[in-house]
Design a protein around this motif. Structure first.
Motif, PDB file in Angstrom:
ATOM      1  N   ALA A  53      42.998  37.833  46.073  1.00  0.00           N
ATOM      2  CA  ALA A  53      41.795  37.069  46.409  1.00  0.00           C
ATOM      3  C   ALA A  53      40.688  38.062  46.716  1.00  0.00           C
ATOM      4  CB  ALA A  53      42.050  36.179  47.613  1.00  0.00           C
ATOM      5  N   MET A  54      39.457  37.676  46.404  1.00  0.00           N
ATOM      6  CA  MET A  54      38.302  38.503  46.738  1.00  0.00           C
ATOM      7  C   MET A  54      37.349  37.683  47.591  1.00  0.00           C
ATOM      8  SD  MET A  54      37.446  40.786  43.389  1.00  0.00           S
ATOM      9  CE  MET A  54      37.655  39.580  42.102  1.00  0.00           C
ATOM     10  N   ASP A  55      36.718  38.362  48.534  1.00  0.00           N
ATOM     11  CA  ASP A  55      35.750  37.707  49.415  1.00  0.00           C
ATOM     12  C   ASP A  55      34.500  38.584  49.481  1.00  0.00           C
ATOM     13  OD1 ASP A  55      34.676  35.909  51.311  1.00  0.00           O
ATOM     14  OD2 ASP A  55      35.413  37.154  52.951  1.00  0.00           O
ATOM     15  N   PHE A  56      33.349  37.964  49.291  1.00  0.00           N
ATOM     16  CA  PHE A  56      32.078  38.686  49.314  1.00  0.00           C
ATOM     17  C   PHE A  56      31.184  38.071  50.381  1.00  0.00           C
ATOM     18  CE2 PHE A  56      33.822  38.807  45.036  1.00  0.00           C
ATOM     19  CZ  PHE A  56      33.885  40.174  44.828  1.00  0.00           C
ATOM     20  N   ALA A  57      30.868  38.854  51.393  1.00  0.00           N
ATOM     21  CA  ALA A  57      30.028  38.386  52.491  1.00  0.00           C
ATOM     22  C   ALA A  57      28.804  39.284  52.604  1.00  0.00           C
ATOM     23  CB  ALA A  57      30.821  38.395  53.797  1.00  0.00           C
ATOM     24  N   ARG A  58      27.964  38.979  53.554  1.00  0.00           N
ATOM     25  CA  ARG A  58      26.743  39.759  53.759  1.00  0.00           C
ATOM     26  C   ARG A  58      27.061  41.176  54.256  1.00  0.00           C
ATOM     27  NH1 ARG A  58      22.523  36.216  55.709  1.00  0.00           N
ATOM     28  NH2 ARG A  58      21.872  36.349  53.564  1.00  0.00           N
ATOM     29  N   GLU A  59      28.101  41.335  55.078  1.00  0.00           N
ATOM     30  CA  GLU A  59      28.423  42.637  55.666  1.00  0.00           C
ATOM     31  C   GLU A  59      29.485  43.420  54.891  1.00  0.00           C
ATOM     32  OE1 GLU A  59      29.679  39.784  57.565  1.00  0.00           O
ATOM     33  OE2 GLU A  59      27.592  39.302  57.946  1.00  0.00           O
ATOM     34  N   ALA A  60      30.396  42.716  54.214  1.00  0.00           N
ATOM     35  CA  ALA A  60      31.531  43.402  53.595  1.00  0.00           C
ATOM     36  C   ALA A  60      32.058  42.618  52.397  1.00  0.00           C
ATOM     37  CB  ALA A  60      32.648  43.581  54.614  1.00  0.00           C
ATOM     38  N   ALA A  61      32.725  43.359  51.510  1.00  0.00           N
ATOM     39  CA  ALA A  61      33.458  42.769  50.389  1.00  0.00           C
ATOM     40  C   ALA A  61      34.917  43.165  50.572  1.00  0.00           C
ATOM     41  CB  ALA A  61      32.933  43.300  49.059  1.00  0.00           C
ATOM     42  N   SER A  62      35.834  42.248  50.288  1.00  0.00           N
ATOM     43  CA  SER A  62      37.239  42.593  50.459  1.00  0.00           C
ATOM     44  C   SER A  62      38.073  42.078  49.293  1.00  0.00           C
ATOM     45  CB  SER A  62      37.782  42.047  51.782  1.00  0.00           C
ATOM     46  OG  SER A  62      37.788  40.646  51.781  1.00  0.00           O
ATOM     47  N   PHE A  63      39.153  42.813  49.035  1.00  0.00           N
ATOM     48  CA  PHE A  63      40.136  42.480  48.009  1.00  0.00           C
ATOM     49  C   PHE A  63      41.470  42.392  48.725  1.00  0.00           C
ATOM     50  CE2 PHE A  63      43.413  43.424  44.960  1.00  0.00           C
ATOM     51  CZ  PHE A  63      43.003  42.788  43.801  1.00  0.00           C
ATOM     52  N   SER A  64      42.108  41.244  48.675  1.00  0.00           N
ATOM     53  CA  SER A  64      43.397  41.041  49.342  1.00  0.00           C
ATOM     54  C   SER A  64      44.483  40.845  48.305  1.00  0.00           C
ATOM     55  CB  SER A  64      43.338  39.810  50.250  1.00  0.00           C
ATOM     56  OG  SER A  64      42.315  39.944  51.204  1.00  0.00           O
ATOM     57  N   ALA A  65      45.628  41.501  48.504  1.00  0.00           N
ATOM     58  CA  ALA A  65      46.765  41.393  47.589  1.00  0.00           C
ATOM     59  C   ALA A  65      47.930  40.739  48.320  1.00  0.00           C
ATOM     60  CB  ALA A  65      47.160  42.774  47.088  1.00  0.00           C
ATOM     61  N   PHE A  66      48.587  39.796  47.627  1.00  0.00           N
ATOM     62  CA  PHE A  66      49.649  39.004  48.231  1.00  0.00           C
ATOM     63  C   PHE A  66      50.962  39.169  47.474  1.00  0.00           C
ATOM     64  CE2 PHE A  66      45.626  36.963  48.946  1.00  0.00           C
ATOM     65  CZ  PHE A  66      45.688  36.500  50.249  1.00  0.00           C
ATOM     66  N   ARG A  67      52.072  39.126  48.212  1.00  0.00           N
ATOM     67  CA  ARG A  67      53.389  39.031  47.576  1.00  0.00           C
ATOM     68  C   ARG A  67      53.585  37.620  47.050  1.00  0.00           C
ATOM     69  NH1 ARG A  67      57.224  41.669  51.997  1.00  0.00           N
ATOM     70  NH2 ARG A  67      55.310  42.480  52.811  1.00  0.00           N
ATOM     71  N   ARG A  68      53.209  36.643  47.878  1.00  0.00           N
ATOM     72  CA  ARG A  68      53.237  35.223  47.507  1.00  0.00           C
ATOM     73  C   ARG A  68      51.936  34.612  47.973  1.00  0.00           C
ATOM     74  NH1 ARG A  68      57.852  36.628  49.582  1.00  0.00           N
ATOM     75  NH2 ARG A  68      59.711  36.608  48.314  1.00  0.00           N
ATOM     76  N   ALA A  69      51.469  33.619  47.279  1.00  0.00           N
ATOM     77  CA  ALA A  69      50.164  33.034  47.588  1.00  0.00           C
ATOM     78  C   ALA A  69      50.107  32.406  48.975  1.00  0.00           C
ATOM     79  CB  ALA A  69      49.800  31.995  46.530  1.00  0.00           C
ATOM     80  N   ALA A  70      51.216  31.945  49.507  1.00  0.00           N
ATOM     81  CA  ALA A  70      51.221  31.254  50.790  1.00  0.00           C
ATOM     82  C   ALA A  70      51.315  32.192  51.993  1.00  0.00           C
ATOM     83  CB  ALA A  70      52.379  30.265  50.829  1.00  0.00           C
ATOM     84  N   GLU A  71      51.413  33.482  51.770  1.00  0.00           N
ATOM     85  CA  GLU A  71      51.568  34.442  52.859  1.00  0.00           C
ATOM     86  C   GLU A  71      50.247  35.073  53.253  1.00  0.00           C
ATOM     87  OE1 GLU A  71      54.306  37.392  51.533  1.00  0.00           O
ATOM     88  OE2 GLU A  71      56.040  36.112  51.820  1.00  0.00           O
ATOM     89  N   ARG A  72      50.304  35.860  54.321  1.00  0.00           N
ATOM     90  CA  ARG A  72      49.168  36.716  54.667  1.00  0.00           C
ATOM     91  C   ARG A  72      49.124  37.840  53.635  1.00  0.00           C
ATOM     92  NH1 ARG A  72      50.237  38.341  60.770  1.00  0.00           N
ATOM     93  NH2 ARG A  72      52.289  38.576  59.882  1.00  0.00           N
ATOM     94  N   PRO A  73      47.959  38.439  53.412  1.00  0.00           N
ATOM     95  CA  PRO A  73      47.903  39.520  52.418  1.00  0.00           C
ATOM     96  C   PRO A  73      48.745  40.722  52.846  1.00  0.00           C
ATOM     97  CG  PRO A  73      45.796  39.285  53.554  1.00  0.00           C
ATOM     98  CD  PRO A  73      46.664  38.156  53.998  1.00  0.00           C
ATOM     99  N   GLN A  74      49.437  41.300  51.891  1.00  0.00           N
ATOM    100  CA  GLN A  74      50.226  42.503  52.156  1.00  0.00           C
ATOM    101  C   GLN A  74      49.292  43.683  52.382  1.00  0.00           C
ATOM    102  OE1 GLN A  74      52.914  43.618  49.053  1.00  0.00           O
ATOM    103  NE2 GLN A  74      53.999  45.069  50.347  1.00  0.00           N
ATOM    104  N   ALA A  75      48.160  43.679  51.682  1.00  0.00           N
ATOM    105  CA  ALA A  75      47.157  44.734  51.833  1.00  0.00           C
ATOM    106  C   ALA A  75      45.776  44.136  51.613  1.00  0.00           C
ATOM    107  CB  ALA A  75      47.414  45.847  50.820  1.00  0.00           C
ATOM    108  N   ARG A  76      44.805  44.680  52.338  1.00  0.00           N
ATOM    109  CA  ARG A  76      43.418  44.245  52.150  1.00  0.00           C
ATOM    110  C   ARG A  76      42.542  45.480  52.108  1.00  0.00           C
ATOM    111  NH1 ARG A  76      39.261  42.462  55.874  1.00  0.00           N
ATOM    112  NH2 ARG A  76      40.787  42.648  57.545  1.00  0.00           N
ATOM    113  N   ILE A  77      41.760  45.599  51.047  1.00  0.00           N
ATOM    114  CA  ILE A  77      40.838  46.720  50.861  1.00  0.00           C
ATOM    115  C   ILE A  77      39.440  46.192  51.149  1.00  0.00           C
ATOM    116  CG2 ILE A  77      39.945  48.411  49.223  1.00  0.00           C
ATOM    117  CD1 ILE A  77      42.692  47.696  47.649  1.00  0.00           C
ATOM    118  N   GLU A  78      38.756  46.836  52.067  1.00  0.00           N
ATOM    119  CA  GLU A  78      37.440  46.351  52.474  1.00  0.00           C
ATOM    120  C   GLU A  78      36.379  47.417  52.259  1.00  0.00           C
ATOM    121  OE1 GLU A  78      36.674  43.825  56.180  1.00  0.00           O
ATOM    122  OE2 GLU A  78      35.940  45.814  56.754  1.00  0.00           O
ATOM    123  N   LYS A  79      35.246  46.989  51.718  1.00  0.00           N
ATOM    124  CA  LYS A  79      34.083  47.851  51.533  1.00  0.00           C
ATOM    125  C   LYS A  79      33.002  47.360  52.488  1.00  0.00           C
ATOM    126  CE  LYS A  79      30.591  49.114  48.089  1.00  0.00           C
ATOM    127  NZ  LYS A  79      30.145  48.872  46.699  1.00  0.00           N
TER     128      LYS A  79
END
Length: 123
Positions: A53-79
């Motif tokens: 999943a990707m999220d784009f906000a005014r302060e930051a952009a993030s890319f989250s990677a999941f093992r399964r869609a229903a879980e919390r992200p295993q890793a999140r990369i934030e700019k």
């Protein structure tokens, strides 16, 4: 002419536009996104990730990677460009939300995830 409608020849601002300026949300440039999606593809091939999943906000952009869609992200990369002059605009968060790595360069932050792809080959 419809009552209350726009007058012919008038310009109506698009909702969310700021006086003709581009939106001020943070995003990934093409090379950054290519680098992140390349790692994502290799992690999918290794069976470690299945969704993102990707999220784009005014302060930051993030890319989250999941093992399964229903879980919390295993890793999140934030700019977060506002931290560019401080500890670096790139941050890698773990599954519990803890900061795993910060840096000024995306490649250095992604290196800890890429280590998971290395396998020992025996003779």
């Amino acid at each position: 002419m419809v009552a209350g409608g726009p007058v012919s020849g008038s310009i109506i601002a698009f909702p969310g536009a700021h006086n003709g300026q581009a939106s001020s949300q943070v995003g990934f440039d093409r090379l950054e996104l290519q680098r992140i999606l390349d790692l994502y593809g290799r992690m999918v091939a290794a069976g470690l990730w299945r969704d993102y999943a990707m999220d784009f906000a005014r302060e930051a952009a993030s890319f989250s990677a999941f093992r399964r869609a229903a879980e919390r992200p295993q890793a999140r990369i934030e700019k977060r460009p506002s931290l560019r002059g401080k500890q670096g605009m790139w941050t890698l968060f773990g599954e519990a939300g803890q900061v795993l790595k910060r840096g000024h360069e995306l490649s250095n932050v992604l290196s800890s995830l890429e280590r998971k792809l290395l396998k020992v080959v025996e003779d």
